[in-house]
Design a protein around this motif. Sequence first.
Motif, PDB file in Angstrom:
ATOM      1  N   SER A  35       0.572  -1.382   0.194  1.00  0.00           N
ATOM      2  CA  SER A  35       0.230   0.046   0.015  1.00  0.00           C
ATOM      3  C   SER A  35       0.868   1.222   0.211  1.00  0.00           C
ATOM      4  CB  SER A  35      -0.938  -0.110   1.447  1.00  0.00           C
ATOM      5  OG  SER A  35      -1.822  -0.866   1.280  1.00  0.00           O
ATOM      6  N   CYS A  36       1.963   1.648   0.819  1.00  0.00           N
ATOM      7  CA  CYS A  36       2.983   2.200   0.778  1.00  0.00           C
ATOM      8  C   CYS A  36       3.772   2.509  -0.222  1.00  0.00           C
ATOM      9  CB  CYS A  36       3.860   2.314   2.487  1.00  0.00           C
ATOM     10  SG  CYS A  36       2.358   2.487   3.938  1.00  0.00           S
ATOM     11  N   MET A  51       4.625   5.567  -4.684  1.00  0.00           N
ATOM     12  CA  MET A  51       5.083   5.818  -6.877  1.00  0.00           C
ATOM     13  C   MET A  51       4.036   6.632  -7.654  1.00  0.00           C
ATOM     14  SD  MET A  51       5.336   1.085  -7.479  1.00  0.00           S
ATOM     15  CE  MET A  51       5.364   1.683  -9.295  1.00  0.00           C
ATOM     16  N   LEU A  52       2.185   6.198  -6.752  1.00  0.00           N
ATOM     17  CA  LEU A  52       1.527   7.586  -7.288  1.00  0.00           C
ATOM     18  C   LEU A  52       2.338   8.816  -7.266  1.00  0.00           C
ATOM     19  CD1 LEU A  52      -1.119   8.179  -8.895  1.00  0.00           C
ATOM     20  CD2 LEU A  52      -2.424   7.989  -7.030  1.00  0.00           C
ATOM     21  N   MET A  53       2.868   9.400  -6.067  1.00  0.00           N
ATOM     22  CA  MET A  53       3.018  10.616  -5.475  1.00  0.00           C
ATOM     23  C   MET A  53       4.231  11.206  -6.834  1.00  0.00           C
ATOM     24  SD  MET A  53       3.465   9.877  -1.323  1.00  0.00           S
ATOM     25  CE  MET A  53       4.202  11.599  -0.926  1.00  0.00           C
ATOM     26  N   GLN A  54       5.371  10.413  -7.282  1.00  0.00           N
ATOM     27  CA  GLN A  54       6.244  10.439  -7.829  1.00  0.00           C
ATOM     28  C   GLN A  54       6.228  10.501  -9.364  1.00  0.00           C
ATOM     29  OE1 GLN A  54       9.318  11.739  -5.900  1.00  0.00           O
ATOM     30  NE2 GLN A  54       9.047  10.507  -4.687  1.00  0.00           N
ATOM     31  N   GLU A  87      13.722  -0.588  -4.125  1.00  0.00           N
ATOM     32  CA  GLU A  87      14.731   0.628  -5.094  1.00  0.00           C
ATOM     33  C   GLU A  87      15.589  -1.162  -6.490  1.00  0.00           C
ATOM     34  OE1 GLU A  87      18.228   0.283  -2.842  1.00  0.00           O
ATOM     35  OE2 GLU A  87      17.840   2.824  -2.129  1.00  0.00           O
ATOM     36  N   SER A  88      15.423  -1.992  -6.446  1.00  0.00           N
ATOM     37  CA  SER A  88      16.486  -3.039  -7.752  1.00  0.00           C
ATOM     38  C   SER A  88      14.611  -3.561  -8.980  1.00  0.00           C
ATOM     39  CB  SER A  88      16.854  -4.155  -7.603  1.00  0.00           C
ATOM     40  OG  SER A  88      16.030  -5.120  -6.028  1.00  0.00           O
ATOM     41  N   MET A  89      13.721  -4.035  -7.800  1.00  0.00           N
ATOM     42  CA  MET A  89      12.525  -3.614  -8.777  1.00  0.00           C
ATOM     43  C   MET A  89      10.913  -2.753  -9.017  1.00  0.00           C
ATOM     44  SD  MET A  89      11.671  -7.860  -6.383  1.00  0.00           S
ATOM     45  CE  MET A  89      10.962  -8.434  -8.722  1.00  0.00           C
ATOM     46  N   LEU A  90      10.970  -2.201  -8.306  1.00  0.00           N
ATOM     47  CA  LEU A  90      10.128  -0.952  -8.129  1.00  0.00           C
ATOM     48  C   LEU A  90      11.161   0.502  -9.102  1.00  0.00           C
ATOM     49  CD1 LEU A  90       7.774  -1.627  -5.612  1.00  0.00           C
ATOM     50  CD2 LEU A  90       7.804  -2.297  -7.865  1.00  0.00           C
ATOM     51  N   GLY A  91      12.460   0.609  -9.195  1.00  0.00           N
ATOM     52  CA  GLY A  91      13.196   1.584  -8.690  1.00  0.00           C
ATOM     53  C   GLY A  91      13.139   2.954  -8.444  1.00  0.00           C
ATOM     54  N   PHE A  92      12.819   2.126  -7.046  1.00  0.00           N
ATOM     55  CA  PHE A  92      12.792   3.656  -6.161  1.00  0.00           C
ATOM     56  C   PHE A  92      14.142   4.483  -5.241  1.00  0.00           C
ATOM     57  CE2 PHE A  92       8.739   3.419  -2.915  1.00  0.00           C
ATOM     58  CZ  PHE A  92       8.378   2.626  -3.856  1.00  0.00           C
ATOM     59  N   GLY A  93      14.101   5.826  -5.368  1.00  0.00           N
ATOM     60  CA  GLY A  93      15.305   6.379  -6.014  1.00  0.00           C
ATOM     61  C   GLY A  93      15.670   6.879  -4.022  1.00  0.00           C
ATOM     62  N   PRO A  94      16.410   7.780  -3.473  1.00  0.00           N
ATOM     63  CA  PRO A  94      16.761   8.172  -1.851  1.00  0.00           C
ATOM     64  C   PRO A  94      15.779   8.826  -1.140  1.00  0.00           C
ATOM     65  CG  PRO A  94      18.559   8.537  -3.582  1.00  0.00           C
ATOM     66  CD  PRO A  94      17.594   8.201  -4.460  1.00  0.00           C
ATOM     67  N   ALA A  95      15.066   9.343  -2.123  1.00  0.00           N
ATOM     68  CA  ALA A  95      13.561  10.860  -1.670  1.00  0.00           C
ATOM     69  C   ALA A  95      12.262   9.862  -1.477  1.00  0.00           C
ATOM     70  CB  ALA A  95      13.683  11.284  -2.541  1.00  0.00           C
ATOM     71  N   THR A 113      12.610   5.856  -1.167  1.00  0.00           N
ATOM     72  CA  THR A 113      12.579   5.181  -0.195  1.00  0.00           C
ATOM     73  C   THR A 113      12.779   5.618   1.995  1.00  0.00           C
ATOM     74  OG1 THR A 113      14.752   3.643  -1.352  1.00  0.00           O
ATOM     75  CG2 THR A 113      14.312   3.560   0.910  1.00  0.00           C
ATOM     76  N   ALA A 114      13.027   6.738   1.396  1.00  0.00           N
ATOM     77  CA  ALA A 114      12.375   7.622   2.761  1.00  0.00           C
ATOM     78  C   ALA A 114      11.464   7.880   2.601  1.00  0.00           C
ATOM     79  CB  ALA A 114      13.339   9.158   3.017  1.00  0.00           C
ATOM     80  N   LEU A 115      10.969   8.768   2.022  1.00  0.00           N
ATOM     81  CA  LEU A 115       8.987   8.365   1.976  1.00  0.00           C
ATOM     82  C   LEU A 115       8.377   7.290   3.009  1.00  0.00           C
ATOM     83  CD1 LEU A 115       7.693  10.976  -0.436  1.00  0.00           C
ATOM     84  CD2 LEU A 115       8.137  11.124   1.755  1.00  0.00           C
ATOM     85  N   MET A 116       8.985   5.835   1.898  1.00  0.00           N
ATOM     86  CA  MET A 116       8.250   4.435   2.060  1.00  0.00           C
ATOM     87  C   MET A 116       8.635   4.164   3.355  1.00  0.00           C
ATOM     88  SD  MET A 116       7.026   1.838   0.533  1.00  0.00           S
ATOM     89  CE  MET A 116       6.719   0.136   1.250  1.00  0.00           C
ATOM     90  N   ILE A 117       9.539   4.318   4.021  1.00  0.00           N
ATOM     91  CA  ILE A 117      10.216   4.342   5.343  1.00  0.00           C
ATOM     92  C   ILE A 117       9.533   4.953   6.250  1.00  0.00           C
ATOM     93  CG2 ILE A 117      12.150   4.142   7.684  1.00  0.00           C
ATOM     94  CD1 ILE A 117      14.235   3.961   4.919  1.00  0.00           C
TER      95      ILE A 117
END
Length: 388
Positions: free
Chosen positions: A291-292, A297-300, A339-347, A349-353
């Motif tokens: 969900s997060c 992803m939608l936000m970005q 990061e490897s499968m969904l292409g998350f960057g640092p920002a 990832t931080a939002l996700m955490i």
Amino acid sequence: MKKIGLLPRIIIAIVLGILIGLVSPEWLVRIFATFNGLFGNFLNFIIPLLIIGFIVPGIASVGKGSGKLLGFTAGIAYLSTIGAGLLAFLTAKILYPNLLNNQSVKEFTNPEEALASPMFTVEMAPVMGVMSALLFSFVIGIGIAALKLETMLKFSEDFRSIIQLTIEKVIIPLLPVHIFGIFANMTHAGQVGAILSVFIKVFIMIILLHLTYLMIQYTVAGTTSRQNPFSMLKTMVPAYFTALGTQSSAATIPVTLKQGKKIVKRERIADFAIPLCATIHLSGSTITIVSCAMAVMLMQGHTYTLASLMPFILMLGITMVAAPGVPGGAVMAAVGLLESMLGFGPAMTALMIALYITQDSFGTACNVTGDGAIAVLLDSTVDKKATA
């Protein structure tokens, strides 16, 4: 601060980050961005080691179980976890376009361009890629279990202790500082208002999904065992609220086991299934992570489909096996896949955490309460010879 739980620390970090970001000059925000860059690089370095440290002994230890019962338990736990991920995907796919419609794609496209840049960076290359670490863990873990290599099992468990110590003493204590820096930076860039509105909406949706999935689990268990699902859920309430406080499935095992024995006919099934499920059944955490991830992803401005999310969900059910029994352990184990499968960057990832940590205790509570349903399902469907 050590006496304050992780969730309060994260909330304090978010509030302070917003307040500081409103008044800080750019040079001060760049100092925070520098710390975030260093911490993010260290996180990338530790992820493959975390995967190896927890998946290898997790798989190897599971191999010491009792054959048919072990396989059946692991299979049901995995299917339950995948089902939770699919429920989260379908719900988010239906609700997010309306639920998050105030957050336009333009607000979050390429957020790194609006954020303050770090003063310097230090390269911390991981020893191997995420997929290589996963494959290595599967090969070694299965090999240890098949060949009953006690020395290698002990080594893998010791290595896990080192990684867990690193998480408990380094990553988790510094995580609020990392979140503080991210929110200070996003506030300075004028992005934080829309992000907070997303937090509230996603939080409420996830809690409702947890409760819905628990009802599904206990309805299935009640149907097979001819018990009242509401009565069983009521019995498991102490485990649910204990997990809210501990934020750890492992720490809640004594309470989960005590309550679980009240709803199964054969206590030995509970003795076997509940401790095992505490490490391999993470339906609540999966609902939260999926969900997060979809919200971020939608936000970005990223797109998602079942075809793109399904491999992630399938791998998530495996990667979180034996996730550390510390607050936030599941999302830390999932960062590599993000990061490897969904292409998350640092920002991202931080939002996700940050999104995950704010309701981590509710995800853990869903995990352990669902363990009772699996124990009941095993008790009513597995042949008694499997426990002999």
